[in-house]
Scaffold this motif. Structure first.
Motif, PDB file in Angstrom:
ATOM      1  N   ARG A   5      50.028  37.007  34.922  1.00 23.84           N
ATOM      2  CA  ARG A   5      49.779  38.208  34.135  1.00 23.84           C
ATOM      3  C   ARG A   5      50.959  38.515  33.225  1.00 23.84           C
ATOM      4  O   ARG A   5      50.782  38.932  32.077  1.00 23.84           O
ATOM      5  CB  ARG A   5      49.494  39.393  35.042  1.00 23.84           C
ATOM      6  CG  ARG A   5      49.149  40.676  34.300  1.00 23.84           C
ATOM      7  CD  ARG A   5      48.714  41.774  35.234  1.00 23.84           C
ATOM      8  NE  ARG A   5      47.560  41.375  36.026  1.00 23.84           N
ATOM      9  CZ  ARG A   5      46.982  42.155  36.940  1.00 23.84           C
ATOM     10  NH1 ARG A   5      47.462  43.367  37.171  1.00 23.84           N
ATOM     11  NH2 ARG A   5      45.941  41.725  37.619  1.00 23.84           N
ATOM     12  N   SER A   8      50.702  36.244  30.237  1.00 26.14           N
ATOM     13  CA  SER A   8      49.639  36.641  29.314  1.00 26.14           C
ATOM     14  C   SER A   8      50.024  37.890  28.535  1.00 26.14           C
ATOM     15  O   SER A   8      49.748  37.986  27.331  1.00 26.14           O
ATOM     16  CB  SER A   8      48.332  36.858  30.085  1.00 26.14           C
ATOM     17  OG  SER A   8      48.474  37.897  31.039  1.00 26.14           O
ATOM     18  N   ARG A 182      32.725  40.743  34.713  1.00 26.51           N
ATOM     19  CA  ARG A 182      33.614  39.574  34.692  1.00 26.51           C
ATOM     20  C   ARG A 182      33.168  38.532  33.670  1.00 26.51           C
ATOM     21  O   ARG A 182      33.951  38.148  32.790  1.00 26.51           O
ATOM     22  CB  ARG A 182      33.718  38.950  36.083  1.00 26.51           C
ATOM     23  CG  ARG A 182      34.537  39.756  37.076  1.00 26.51           C
ATOM     24  CD  ARG A 182      34.737  38.994  38.371  1.00 26.51           C
ATOM     25  NE  ARG A 182      35.421  37.733  38.136  1.00 26.51           N
ATOM     26  CZ  ARG A 182      34.817  36.535  38.131  1.00 26.51           C
ATOM     27  NH1 ARG A 182      33.523  36.437  38.341  1.00 26.51           N
ATOM     28  NH2 ARG A 182      35.515  35.455  37.906  1.00 26.51           N
ATOM     29  N   ALA A 185      33.465  39.973  30.054  1.00 26.02           N
ATOM     30  CA  ALA A 185      34.839  40.113  29.566  1.00 26.02           C
ATOM     31  C   ALA A 185      35.430  38.759  29.189  1.00 26.02           C
ATOM     32  O   ALA A 185      36.111  38.630  28.168  1.00 26.02           O
ATOM     33  CB  ALA A 185      35.701  40.793  30.638  1.00 26.02           C
ATOM     34  N   ALA A 186      35.165  37.750  30.021  1.00 25.40           N
ATOM     35  CA  ALA A 186      35.646  36.409  29.694  1.00 25.40           C
ATOM     36  C   ALA A 186      35.001  35.893  28.410  1.00 25.40           C
ATOM     37  O   ALA A 186      35.662  35.264  27.575  1.00 25.40           O
ATOM     38  CB  ALA A 186      35.358  35.458  30.852  1.00 25.40           C
ATOM     39  N   GLY A 189      36.532  37.277  25.177  1.00 27.91           N
ATOM     40  CA  GLY A 189      37.720  36.546  24.761  1.00 27.91           C
ATOM     41  C   GLY A 189      37.379  35.281  24.003  1.00 27.91           C
ATOM     42  O   GLY A 189      38.006  34.937  22.993  1.00 27.91           O
ATOM     43  N   THR A 248      44.942  36.801  24.943  1.00 23.29           N
ATOM     44  CA  THR A 248      43.753  37.595  25.265  1.00 23.29           C
ATOM     45  C   THR A 248      42.949  36.956  26.385  1.00 23.29           C
ATOM     46  O   THR A 248      42.550  37.626  27.343  1.00 23.29           O
ATOM     47  CB  THR A 248      42.874  37.759  24.011  1.00 23.29           C
ATOM     48  OG1 THR A 248      43.616  38.431  22.992  1.00 23.29           O
ATOM     49  CG2 THR A 248      41.618  38.552  24.329  1.00 23.29           C
ATOM     50  N   ASN A 249      42.703  35.652  26.278  1.00 22.07           N
ATOM     51  CA  ASN A 249      41.901  34.975  27.296  1.00 22.07           C
ATOM     52  C   ASN A 249      42.612  34.913  28.643  1.00 22.07           C
ATOM     53  O   ASN A 249      41.987  35.098  29.698  1.00 22.07           O
ATOM     54  CB  ASN A 249      41.544  33.570  26.823  1.00 22.07           C
ATOM     55  CG  ASN A 249      40.434  33.563  25.786  1.00 22.07           C
ATOM     56  OD1 ASN A 249      39.265  33.666  26.117  1.00 22.07           O
ATOM     57  ND2 ASN A 249      40.798  33.465  24.523  1.00 22.07           N
ATOM     58  N   VAL A 252      42.462  38.461  30.264  1.00 21.26           N
ATOM     59  CA  VAL A 252      41.129  38.770  30.779  1.00 21.26           C
ATOM     60  C   VAL A 252      40.863  38.023  32.073  1.00 21.26           C
ATOM     61  O   VAL A 252      40.340  38.595  33.049  1.00 21.26           O
ATOM     62  CB  VAL A 252      40.062  38.431  29.721  1.00 21.26           C
ATOM     63  CG1 VAL A 252      38.661  38.484  30.331  1.00 21.26           C
ATOM     64  CG2 VAL A 252      40.140  39.401  28.556  1.00 21.26           C
ATOM     65  N   ASP A 253      41.220  36.751  32.118  1.00 19.96           N
ATOM     66  CA  ASP A 253      41.017  35.975  33.336  1.00 19.96           C
ATOM     67  C   ASP A 253      41.814  36.532  34.510  1.00 19.96           C
ATOM     68  O   ASP A 253      41.354  36.517  35.653  1.00 19.96           O
ATOM     69  CB  ASP A 253      41.417  34.512  33.096  1.00 19.96           C
ATOM     70  CG  ASP A 253      40.437  33.792  32.193  1.00 19.96           C
ATOM     71  OD1 ASP A 253      39.318  34.311  32.005  1.00 19.96           O
ATOM     72  OD2 ASP A 253      40.788  32.724  31.658  1.00 19.96           O
ATOM     73  N   LEU A 255      42.947  39.752  34.851  1.00 17.62           N
ATOM     74  CA  LEU A 255      42.539  41.108  35.222  1.00 17.62           C
ATOM     75  C   LEU A 255      41.205  41.132  35.948  1.00 17.62           C
ATOM     76  O   LEU A 255      40.922  42.085  36.679  1.00 17.62           O
ATOM     77  CB  LEU A 255      42.456  41.989  33.976  1.00 17.62           C
ATOM     78  CG  LEU A 255      43.786  42.309  33.288  1.00 17.62           C
ATOM     79  CD1 LEU A 255      43.539  43.128  32.029  1.00 17.62           C
ATOM     80  CD2 LEU A 255      44.721  43.050  34.228  1.00 17.62           C
ATOM     81  N   LEU A 256      40.385  40.110  35.762  1.00 21.01           N
ATOM     82  CA  LEU A 256      39.070  40.075  36.392  1.00 21.01           C
ATOM     83  C   LEU A 256      38.920  38.810  37.228  1.00 21.01           C
ATOM     84  O   LEU A 256      38.123  37.928  36.909  1.00 21.01           O
ATOM     85  CB  LEU A 256      37.975  40.133  35.325  1.00 21.01           C
ATOM     86  CG  LEU A 256      37.912  41.433  34.516  1.00 21.01           C
ATOM     87  CD1 LEU A 256      36.990  41.272  33.332  1.00 21.01           C
ATOM     88  CD2 LEU A 256      37.474  42.585  35.392  1.00 21.01           C
TER      89      LEU A 256
END
Length: 273
Positions: A5, A8, A182, A185-186, A189, A248-249, A252-253, A255-256
């Protein structure tokens, strides 16, 4: 914060800071232009083909790029989401076909062809090109959302909520949306990366925004012929685009995460971990 994280966030922070705070920092750049593709008195990155400082151009070109990309993806996702969910929840097959068959036709049309037609018909209008990119994204988004929603809207939990008398707003607005969060959101991105690709491609072909703009995608396309003699005029805006897409990708990966993957990792770690 995990290392993934942190990475990212760091990757994403660089282009976001450049886009949001860059115009303020660029005020210190000299107003007069220097020789094209030469040294700059303000930064070590030199000048671009118009004699502007490369760093100053990168600092001022992110806002347009970011706003166009984000608004295009959000608009396309809103339309694609509504079509996909409506098709997945359609009670009759003919209604699903009515919604999805035009989407299948749109999938057969090359995205760059849609962008070219919009650019030529509107003399390169930025709004028209953004709408064309959004239209090109609607079809794959709608099919993805339909696939993600099919198992949710026809699942046993949805049937139980319906029998319990829960409102449609609760069933779809809370339960279904939470279950699809999930993958959606992915996918957002991924679609943002696709929007960046289409925008850069349009500018590469001379169909996009004003070629004198400092927009990152325009800068890459406009200065590409000088890659060997003035590499920073291409590399700097290109790196900012890559950092934005990758950051961004990754975020997202992270966080979810998949709950099943977390549970499996906890079991492998053991009770004492």
């Amino acid at each position: 914060m995990t290392a993934r994280r942190g990475l990212s966030v760091a990757l994403l922070a660089v282009p976001l800071l450049c886009a949001l705070g860059g115009p303020v920092l660029a005020r210190g750049a000299p107003g007069e232009r220097s020789a094209p593709f030469g040294p700059s008195p303000w930064s070590p990155f030199g000048t671009d083909r118009l004699g502007r400082d490369v760093l100053a151009a990168a600092l001022t070109g992110g806002q347009t790029f970011l706003v166009v990309g984000v608004l295009t993806v959000l608009g396309a996702y809103l339309a694609g989401f509504l079509i996909g969910v409506a098709a997945a929840a359609a009670p009759w097959m003919w209604l699903e076909d009515l919604l999805m068959r035009p989407v299948d036709v749109l999938l057969c049309i090359p995205a760059l062809l849609i962008i070219m037609v919009a650019a030529l018909r509107t003399e390169g209008s930025a709004v028209a090109i953004a709408c064309a990119i959004g239209l090109a994204l609607v079809a794959p988004i709608a099919r993805f959302v339909r696939m993600a929603a099919a198992g949710v809207v026809h699942g046993p939990v949805m049937d139980a909520l319906r029998m319990q008398g829960e409102t449609r707003a609760y069933r779809y607005g809370r339960y279904a949306l939470r279950e699809m969060a999930r993958p959606l959101a992915a996918d957002i991105g991924v679609r943002f990366t696709a929007a960046v690709y289409f925008l850069a491609s349009a500018n590469f072909l001379g169909l996009g925004f004003d070629t004198t703009s400092t927009d990152w995608a325009v800068s890459v396309a406009a200065n590409k012929d000088a890659l060997l003699i003035a590499p920073w005029s291409v590399v700097l805006p290109a790196v900012l685009i890559v950092l934005l897409a990758v950051g961004t990708n990754l975020l997202v990966d992270d966080l979810l995460p998949d709950p099943r993957g977390l549970a499996a990792g906890a079991r492998r770690a053991g009770p004492d971990a």
